[in-house]
Design a protein around this motif. Sequence first.
Motif, PDB file in Angstrom:
ATOM      1  N   ASN A  58       4.433  34.400  12.764  1.00 26.81           N
ATOM      2  CA  ASN A  58       3.744  33.133  13.019  1.00 26.81           C
ATOM      3  C   ASN A  58       2.814  33.243  14.222  1.00 26.81           C
ATOM      4  OD1 ASN A  58       5.118  31.952  10.895  1.00 26.81           O
ATOM      5  ND2 ASN A  58       6.693  31.067  12.196  1.00 26.81           N
ATOM      6  N   LEU A  59       1.644  32.655  14.083  1.00 29.45           N
ATOM      7  CA  LEU A  59       0.707  32.500  15.190  1.00 29.45           C
ATOM      8  C   LEU A  59       0.598  31.001  15.453  1.00 29.45           C
ATOM      9  CD1 LEU A  59      -1.343  33.817  17.136  1.00 29.45           C
ATOM     10  CD2 LEU A  59      -3.081  33.441  15.384  1.00 29.45           C
ATOM     11  N   THR A  60       1.228  30.558  16.525  1.00 32.03           N
ATOM     12  CA  THR A  60       1.301  29.126  16.818  1.00 32.03           C
ATOM     13  C   THR A  60       0.117  28.683  17.668  1.00 32.03           C
ATOM     14  OG1 THR A  60       3.724  29.182  16.728  1.00 32.03           O
ATOM     15  CG2 THR A  60       2.711  27.296  17.830  1.00 32.03           C
ATOM     16  N   ILE A  61      -0.544  27.632  17.225  1.00 36.00           N
ATOM     17  CA  ILE A  61      -1.677  27.054  17.941  1.00 36.00           C
ATOM     18  C   ILE A  61      -1.208  25.758  18.587  1.00 36.00           C
ATOM     19  CG2 ILE A  61      -4.051  26.262  17.769  1.00 36.00           C
ATOM     20  CD1 ILE A  61      -3.677  29.188  17.009  1.00 36.00           C
ATOM     21  N   VAL A  62      -1.317  25.679  19.912  1.00 34.34           N
ATOM     22  CA  VAL A  62      -0.868  24.505  20.655  1.00 34.34           C
ATOM     23  C   VAL A  62      -2.075  23.761  21.214  1.00 34.34           C
ATOM     24  CG1 VAL A  62       0.559  23.666  22.554  1.00 34.34           C
ATOM     25  CG2 VAL A  62       1.272  25.699  21.275  1.00 34.34           C
ATOM     26  N   ASN A  63      -2.108  22.470  20.992  1.00 39.08           N
ATOM     27  CA  ASN A  63      -3.182  21.630  21.515  1.00 39.08           C
ATOM     28  C   ASN A  63      -2.711  20.978  22.815  1.00 39.08           C
ATOM     29  OD1 ASN A  63      -5.316  19.935  22.012  1.00 39.08           O
ATOM     30  ND2 ASN A  63      -4.794  18.473  20.394  1.00 39.08           N
ATOM     31  N   TYR A  64      -3.187  21.495  23.951  1.00 34.97           N
ATOM     32  CA  TYR A  64      -2.800  20.954  25.247  1.00 34.97           C
ATOM     33  C   TYR A  64      -3.685  19.788  25.686  1.00 34.97           C
ATOM     34  CZ  TYR A  64       0.131  25.102  25.771  1.00 34.97           C
ATOM     35  OH  TYR A  64       1.078  26.081  25.595  1.00 34.97           O
ATOM     36  N   GLN A  65      -4.675  19.441  24.885  1.00 34.33           N
ATOM     37  CA  GLN A  65      -5.576  18.360  25.255  1.00 34.33           C
ATOM     38  C   GLN A  65      -4.919  17.009  24.997  1.00 34.33           C
ATOM     39  OE1 GLN A  65      -9.683  18.954  23.905  1.00 34.33           O
ATOM     40  NE2 GLN A  65      -9.052  20.930  23.089  1.00 34.33           N
ATOM     41  N   ASP A  66      -5.535  15.954  25.563  1.00 28.95           N
ATOM     42  CA  ASP A  66      -5.005  14.606  25.365  1.00 28.95           C
ATOM     43  C   ASP A  66      -5.675  13.898  24.190  1.00 28.95           C
ATOM     44  OD1 ASP A  66      -7.475  14.267  26.437  1.00 28.95           O
ATOM     45  OD2 ASP A  66      -6.839  13.178  28.239  1.00 28.95           O
ATOM     46  N   SER A  67      -6.324  14.670  23.331  1.00 29.46           N
ATOM     47  CA  SER A  67      -6.938  14.122  22.124  1.00 29.46           C
ATOM     48  C   SER A  67      -6.781  15.145  20.996  1.00 29.46           C
ATOM     49  CB  SER A  67      -8.421  13.814  22.362  1.00 29.46           C
ATOM     50  OG  SER A  67      -9.125  14.989  22.734  1.00 29.46           O
ATOM     51  N   PRO A  68      -6.853  14.715  19.745  1.00 24.69           N
ATOM     52  CA  PRO A  68      -6.673  15.644  18.626  1.00 24.69           C
ATOM     53  C   PRO A  68      -7.791  16.687  18.561  1.00 24.69           C
ATOM     54  CG  PRO A  68      -6.434  13.349  17.910  1.00 24.69           C
ATOM     55  CD  PRO A  68      -7.013  13.316  19.293  1.00 24.69           C
ATOM     56  N   VAL A  69      -7.483  17.830  17.946  1.00 27.37           N
ATOM     57  CA  VAL A  69      -8.491  18.839  17.633  1.00 27.37           C
ATOM     58  C   VAL A  69      -8.529  18.990  16.115  1.00 27.37           C
ATOM     59  CG1 VAL A  69      -8.312  20.086  19.801  1.00 27.37           C
ATOM     60  CG2 VAL A  69      -6.799  20.700  17.926  1.00 27.37           C
ATOM     61  N   TYR A  70      -9.718  19.338  15.613  1.00 26.56           N
ATOM     62  CA  TYR A  70      -9.910  19.348  14.166  1.00 26.56           C
ATOM     63  C   TYR A  70     -10.482  20.682  13.693  1.00 26.56           C
ATOM     64  CZ  TYR A  70      -9.534  14.285  14.924  1.00 26.56           C
ATOM     65  OH  TYR A  70      -9.107  13.051  15.294  1.00 26.56           O
ATOM     66  N   ASN A  71     -10.172  20.991  12.448  1.00 26.38           N
ATOM     67  CA  ASN A  71     -10.801  22.101  11.726  1.00 26.38           C
ATOM     68  C   ASN A  71     -10.699  23.440  12.462  1.00 26.38           C
ATOM     69  OD1 ASN A  71     -11.621  20.294   9.685  1.00 26.38           O
ATOM     70  ND2 ASN A  71     -13.433  19.736  10.858  1.00 26.38           N
ATOM     71  N   ILE A  72      -9.474  23.852  12.771  1.00 25.19           N
ATOM     72  CA  ILE A  72      -9.261  25.172  13.359  1.00 25.19           C
ATOM     73  C   ILE A  72      -9.261  26.180  12.215  1.00 25.19           C
ATOM     74  CG2 ILE A  72      -7.715  26.622  14.717  1.00 25.19           C
ATOM     75  CD1 ILE A  72      -7.270  22.902  14.870  1.00 25.19           C
ATOM     76  N   SER A  73     -10.171  27.146  12.281  1.00 26.87           N
ATOM     77  CA  SER A  73     -10.327  28.087  11.176  1.00 26.87           C
ATOM     78  C   SER A  73     -10.394  29.513  11.707  1.00 26.87           C
ATOM     79  CB  SER A  73     -11.596  27.764  10.379  1.00 26.87           C
ATOM     80  OG  SER A  73     -12.737  27.854  11.229  1.00 26.87           O
ATOM     81  N   HIS A  74     -10.519  30.457  10.790  1.00 31.18           N
ATOM     82  CA  HIS A  74     -10.590  31.871  11.181  1.00 31.18           C
ATOM     83  C   HIS A  74     -11.486  32.632  10.210  1.00 31.18           C
ATOM     84  CE1 HIS A  74      -7.877  33.076   7.866  1.00 31.18           C
ATOM     85  NE2 HIS A  74      -7.260  31.934   8.119  1.00 31.18           N
TER      86      HIS A  74
END
Length: 278
Positions: free
Chosen positions: A48-64
């Motif tokens: 697993n490659l875990t992506i953590v959002n530390y911001q105080d707002s949502p993030v969208y469309n994380i791709s590779h």
Amino acid sequence: MSNKKRYFVTVCGILILCLSIFATLTAASLVFYTVDFDLPPGESDSKNLTIVNYQDSPVYNISHTPVAGDAAKMLCIEPERIDEIEADGEDTFVITASVPKDQELGNYTAYSYFFFPSEGFPPPMPKKVDILITVAPKVVELFGIDLRIDGEEDVMTKNVTSNETASFELTVKNIGIGLDVMQIEEPEFEDGEGWDVILYTQEEEVSDFPCDMILNAGEVGRLLLNVTGTTPGTNLSVDITGRSCANATKVDSVRAITFITKKMEEAVNDTDATEIGP
């Protein structure tokens, strides 16, 4: 605005743009994370490659990007895109490596860039993930033992009330390649006053230790550990150890933990409970 000022502003703008592009390209070459696989031909594994959002707002469309490199054909990353990660949330990409049966032994590498879109400028830099696959012969253990509780756990905890028995089903597996005798040592625990600890094999209480279990390669033997206590609020940890008779260095163990809790009526009638009155 004079021509000199206009020229100066233009040059500065171009310079800033060039620096931004240079920074992006430079950062893109840095490795954000490395995933390692050690596999024999014909086997697969996932990490697993875990992506953590530390911001105080949502993030969208994380791709590779598609996987590139000489290991690319052996790799798969799913999903292709994560639509949204809430603030302080996380999500996971699964990287799967599958080595063909006819794959030559050796070291193989691959990589993929992960993108985190943003409305700001300059945009966030892509994160490079390196993936390394070492294809090596499978190591075969001549002798070995595997102990589990309920077929899955190395440590298990159960709650019972006073004089109620906690039962733990133990499995003993011969993970070697031939017939072996598995020796099960006497259960070990500290301060067993007020406790009864009994080990059974084939519904018979084990009284002589070590207990010998003759198992063929891959065969599983079964034991039953019963633990009974009397004093609420206490607990007992029992360790069971087994070893291969053919190779005494091959040892495994499990731990069974029993907690004695108060019965409902005991909790209600607890004289230490706080009284509330007018």
